[in-house]
Write a protein that holds these residues in place. Structure first.
Motif, PDB file in Angstrom:
ATOM      1  N   ASP A 175       0.817  -1.235   0.000  1.00 41.63           N
ATOM      2  CA  ASP A 175       0.000   0.000   0.000  1.00 41.63           C
ATOM      3  C   ASP A 175       0.844   1.275   0.000  1.00 41.63           C
ATOM      4  O   ASP A 175       0.291   2.374   0.031  1.00 41.63           O
ATOM      5  N   HIS A 176       2.153   1.133   0.032  1.00 38.34           N
ATOM      6  CA  HIS A 176       3.030   2.309   0.104  1.00 38.34           C
ATOM      7  C   HIS A 176       4.048   2.272  -1.036  1.00 38.34           C
ATOM      8  O   HIS A 176       5.212   1.902  -0.824  1.00 38.34           O
ATOM      9  N   PRO A 177       3.599   2.630  -2.258  1.00 36.07           N
ATOM     10  CA  PRO A 177       4.515   2.590  -3.398  1.00 36.07           C
ATOM     11  C   PRO A 177       5.812   3.346  -3.111  1.00 36.07           C
ATOM     12  O   PRO A 177       5.796   4.395  -2.460  1.00 36.07           O
ATOM     13  N   TYR A 178       6.899   2.777  -3.615  1.00 33.32           N
ATOM     14  CA  TYR A 178       8.240   3.296  -3.314  1.00 33.32           C
ATOM     15  C   TYR A 178       9.082   3.141  -4.573  1.00 33.32           C
ATOM     16  O   TYR A 178       9.057   2.094  -5.219  1.00 33.32           O
ATOM     17  N   THR A 179       9.826   4.182  -4.910  1.00 30.33           N
ATOM     18  CA  THR A 179      10.733   4.128  -6.065  1.00 30.33           C
ATOM     19  C   THR A 179      12.058   4.729  -5.635  1.00 30.33           C
ATOM     20  O   THR A 179      12.078   5.708  -4.884  1.00 30.33           O
ATOM     21  N   CYS A 180      13.162   4.149  -6.120  1.00 30.16           N
ATOM     22  CA  CYS A 180      14.475   4.675  -5.719  1.00 30.16           C
ATOM     23  C   CYS A 180      15.453   4.614  -6.881  1.00 30.16           C
ATOM     24  O   CYS A 180      15.449   3.671  -7.668  1.00 30.16           O
ATOM     25  N   ARG A 181      16.280   5.660  -6.995  1.00 34.00           N
ATOM     26  CA  ARG A 181      17.375   5.677  -7.964  1.00 34.00           C
ATOM     27  C   ARG A 181      18.634   6.098  -7.217  1.00 34.00           C
ATOM     28  O   ARG A 181      18.607   7.080  -6.464  1.00 34.00           O
ATOM     29  N   LEU A 182      19.725   5.359  -7.416  1.00 31.37           N
ATOM     30  CA  LEU A 182      20.996   5.717  -6.764  1.00 31.37           C
ATOM     31  C   LEU A 182      22.079   5.772  -7.819  1.00 31.37           C
ATOM     32  O   LEU A 182      22.037   5.034  -8.809  1.00 31.37           O
ATOM     33  N   GLY A 183      23.078   6.638  -7.610  1.00 32.14           N
ATOM     34  CA  GLY A 183      24.182   6.700  -8.556  1.00 32.14           C
ATOM     35  C   GLY A 183      25.430   7.273  -7.921  1.00 32.14           C
ATOM     36  O   GLY A 183      25.426   7.700  -6.759  1.00 32.14           O
ATOM     37  N   CYS A 184      26.512   7.274  -8.697  1.00 28.83           N
ATOM     38  CA  CYS A 184      27.799   7.747  -8.174  1.00 28.83           C
ATOM     39  C   CYS A 184      28.699   8.107  -9.352  1.00 28.83           C
ATOM     40  O   CYS A 184      28.690   7.424 -10.368  1.00 28.83           O
ATOM     41  N   ARG A 185      29.457   9.194  -9.204  1.00 28.22           N
ATOM     42  CA  ARG A 185      30.381   9.581 -10.277  1.00 28.22           C
ATOM     43  C   ARG A 185      31.760   8.963 -10.126  1.00 28.22           C
ATOM     44  O   ARG A 185      32.567   9.023 -11.035  1.00 28.22           O
ATOM     45  N   GLY A 186      32.077   8.461  -8.936  1.00 31.76           N
ATOM     46  CA  GLY A 186      33.392   7.840  -8.737  1.00 31.76           C
ATOM     47  C   GLY A 186      34.516   8.853  -8.730  1.00 31.76           C
ATOM     48  O   GLY A 186      35.477   8.741  -9.493  1.00 31.76           O
ATOM     49  N   SER A 187      34.420   9.873  -7.870  1.00 33.80           N
ATOM     50  CA  SER A 187      35.454  10.906  -7.847  1.00 33.80           C
ATOM     51  C   SER A 187      35.705  11.385  -6.420  1.00 33.80           C
ATOM     52  O   SER A 187      34.766  11.606  -5.662  1.00 33.80           O
ATOM     53  N   ALA A 188      36.987  11.550  -6.073  1.00 37.40           N
ATOM     54  CA  ALA A 188      37.343  12.067  -4.741  1.00 37.40           C
ATOM     55  C   ALA A 188      37.948  13.459  -4.868  1.00 37.40           C
ATOM     56  O   ALA A 188      38.473  13.997  -3.897  1.00 37.40           O
ATOM     57  N   GLU A 189      37.888  14.009  -6.076  1.00 38.57           N
ATOM     58  CA  GLU A 189      38.643  15.251  -6.305  1.00 38.57           C
ATOM     59  C   GLU A 189      38.033  16.485  -5.661  1.00 38.57           C
ATOM     60  O   GLU A 189      38.746  17.291  -5.070  1.00 38.57           O
ATOM     61  N   ILE A 190      36.737  16.660  -5.747  1.00 38.40           N
ATOM     62  CA  ILE A 190      36.178  17.947  -5.297  1.00 38.40           C
ATOM     63  C   ILE A 190      35.623  17.923  -3.881  1.00 38.40           C
ATOM     64  O   ILE A 190      35.326  18.961  -3.319  1.00 38.40           O
ATOM     65  N   LEU A 191      35.500  16.727  -3.305  1.00 39.32           N
ATOM     66  CA  LEU A 191      34.967  16.640  -1.938  1.00 39.32           C
ATOM     67  C   LEU A 191      35.429  15.338  -1.307  1.00 39.32           C
ATOM     68  O   LEU A 191      35.150  14.263  -1.819  1.00 39.32           O
ATOM     69  N   ARG A 192      36.188  15.442  -0.211  1.00 39.65           N
ATOM     70  CA  ARG A 192      36.609  14.213   0.466  1.00 39.65           C
ATOM     71  C   ARG A 192      36.949  14.483   1.920  1.00 39.65           C
ATOM     72  O   ARG A 192      37.177  15.614   2.328  1.00 39.65           O
ATOM     73  N   SER A 198      45.202   8.332   5.491  1.00 39.47           N
ATOM     74  CA  SER A 198      45.588   9.728   5.306  1.00 39.47           C
ATOM     75  C   SER A 198      45.815  10.408   6.651  1.00 39.47           C
ATOM     76  O   SER A 198      44.999  10.304   7.554  1.00 39.47           O
ATOM     77  N   PRO A 199      46.946  11.116   6.800  1.00 36.80           N
ATOM     78  CA  PRO A 199      47.184  11.828   8.053  1.00 36.80           C
ATOM     79  C   PRO A 199      46.241  13.037   8.203  1.00 36.80           C
ATOM     80  O   PRO A 199      46.042  13.530   9.296  1.00 36.80           O
ATOM     81  N   ASP A 200      45.665  13.495   7.099  1.00 38.43           N
ATOM     82  CA  ASP A 200      44.793  14.666   7.121  1.00 38.43           C
ATOM     83  C   ASP A 200      43.344  14.179   7.079  1.00 38.43           C
ATOM     84  O   ASP A 200      42.884  13.679   6.063  1.00 38.43           O
ATOM     85  N   HIS A 201      42.650  14.275   8.210  1.00 38.89           N
ATOM     86  CA  HIS A 201      41.312  13.689   8.203  1.00 38.89           C
ATOM     87  C   HIS A 201      40.211  14.739   8.130  1.00 38.89           C
ATOM     88  O   HIS A 201      39.061  14.459   8.390  1.00 38.89           O
ATOM     89  N   TRP A 202      40.537  15.974   7.731  1.00 44.45           N
ATOM     90  CA  TRP A 202      39.510  17.016   7.653  1.00 44.45           C
ATOM     91  C   TRP A 202      38.699  16.934   6.363  1.00 44.45           C
ATOM     92  O   TRP A 202      39.146  16.356   5.383  1.00 44.45           O
ATOM     93  N   VAL A 203      37.535  17.599   6.406  1.00 45.32           N
ATOM     94  CA  VAL A 203      36.743  17.780   5.183  1.00 45.32           C
ATOM     95  C   VAL A 203      37.512  18.727   4.260  1.00 45.32           C
ATOM     96  O   VAL A 203      37.976  19.785   4.695  1.00 45.32           O
ATOM     97  N   ARG A 204      37.679  18.323   3.005  1.00 40.81           N
ATOM     98  CA  ARG A 204      38.287  19.178   1.971  1.00 40.81           C
ATOM     99  C   ARG A 204      37.276  19.306   0.852  1.00 40.81           C
ATOM    100  O   ARG A 204      36.737  18.292   0.398  1.00 40.81           O
ATOM    101  N   MET A 205      37.037  20.518   0.406  1.00 37.92           N
ATOM    102  CA  MET A 205      35.952  20.685  -0.559  1.00 37.92           C
ATOM    103  C   MET A 205      36.221  21.843  -1.508  1.00 37.92           C
ATOM    104  O   MET A 205      36.687  22.897  -1.085  1.00 37.92           O
TER     105      MET A 205
END
Ligand code: ACO
Length: 315
Positions: A175-192, A198-205
């Protein structure tokens, strides 16, 4: 594919609320800059005594109470997080222990950054389809202490995030229709965020690149989601975007030519809580009486990875 019903939700926030004014006494920033660029006015940051396990377990207890669910009915725990108390055991295992769940109930985390809650929800739905979990209820958590990985001397990132935990109890329901789409670009360059190697554990963006990614990916994901569900965005009652930046949500609304009143925003209260943001919003909307049975709710997340996800729920 079976539908998915949300039986109850809960949330837990850290005890310490930090306003933009307070932050501007710690780092070279201002309420005006933060509010104008992001819409954020305050965030909750955990104290050293507050564990993510304790916060997630408290959110789960509230969800159980509201749904009238007892520990023996829970057949699975999946947590979306990238900031668990320990690299191992997972947050889900620790919450399992806190709640005293049965030893036949599996528990594990998924790390999809800010798409964490939607990924955990879809993972739980897939597991609930398996015969061993027939009739069972899953506990799905979205929880972060992003403050653990914030460099409080980097004003370009530390003002953007907050901590929080949310939980939902779900079960398969035709009784509760549900739809989902998931994806990923596979990149660590602009946000990690650093990590074990890694000795540096901060957010880099690269904030501008994340902005571009979000404002192109989110409208497309919402349109594709509606098409997959055989509906249109006009037929959706609420859209809950990952709360990363109020301006990103405004851009999405403009691109879609959508009604802003249907896009929920609470970033001014919590800042960006990553995996927790969507479940915090759903719980808040439920408490405020904004969500009514049968309403269609589209949720959309995006984050490091670069991951994205869109889910159409029936409340
Ligand atoms: N307070 C005051 N000034 C600041 C601050 C701050 N907290 N941070 C940066 N500045 C300064 C910069 O030093 C720069 O100064 P300069 O011109 O003298 O060099 C100026 O403000 C502009 O900096 P930009 O980085 O160009 O600012 P921008 O307009 O791009 O806004 C922001 C930055 C808000 C991060 C924006 O890029 C953004 O919203 N990006 C989206 C990213 C996002 O939302 N990430 C959330 C986490 S990721 C996720 O959840 C998926």
């Amino acid at each position: 594919m079976s539908g998915l019903a949300i039986l109850g939700t809960g949330r837990c926030l850290p005890s310490r609320c930090v306003t933009n004014q307070e932050l501007s006494r710690m780092v070279d920033t201002s309420d005006e800059w933060i509010a104008a660029r992001t819409g954020i006015r305050q965030r909750y940051l955990s104290t050293p005594e507050e564990t993510l396990t304790g916060q997630a377990a408290q959110a789960a207890r509230l969800a159980m109470e509201r749904a009238g669910v007892t520990p023996d009915q829970i057949g699975l725990v999946v947590a979306g997080t990238f900031t668990p108390d320990h690299a191992s055991p997972s947050l889900a295992c620790e919450v399992h222990g806190e709640l005293g769940l049965d030893s036949t109930t599996p528990a594990f985390d998924v790390n999809a950054a800010c798409t964490g809650f939607l990924t955990a929800l879809e993972t739980a739905r897939c597991f609930l389809e398996s015969s061993s979990l027939e009739g069972k209820i899953a506990l799905v958590i979205g929880a972060e202490q992003v403050s653990r990985v914030l460099n409080m001397e980097d004003r370009s990132t530390c003002v953007l995030f907050g901590d929080g935990a949310g939980a939902a109890l779900v079960r398969l329901s035709p009784d509760h229709p549900y739809t989902c789409r998931l994806g990923c670009r596979g990149s660590a360059e602009i946000l990690r965020v650093g990590g074990l190697a890694s000795p540096d554990h901060w957010v880099r963006m690269d904030g501008k690149a994340v902005f571009r990614f979000a404002t192109t990916t989110v409208p497309q994901a919402l349109e594709d989601l509606a098409a997959q569900a055989g509906t249109t965005l006009d037929q959706v009652d609420w859209v809950v975007c990952h709360q990363a930046n109020g301006r990103i949500i405004d851009h999405v609304i403009k691109k879609l030519g959508a009604d802003p009143a249907r896009f929920y925003k609470n970033i001014h209260r919590y800042a960006n809580t990553s995996s927790a943001s969507i479940i915090l919003a759903l719980d808040e909307m439920a408490r405020e009486g904004l969500l009514q049975p049968g309403q269609k709710v589209a949720c959309v997340g995006f984050g490091a990875g670069l991951t994205w996800g869109a889910t159409l729920l029936t409340w």
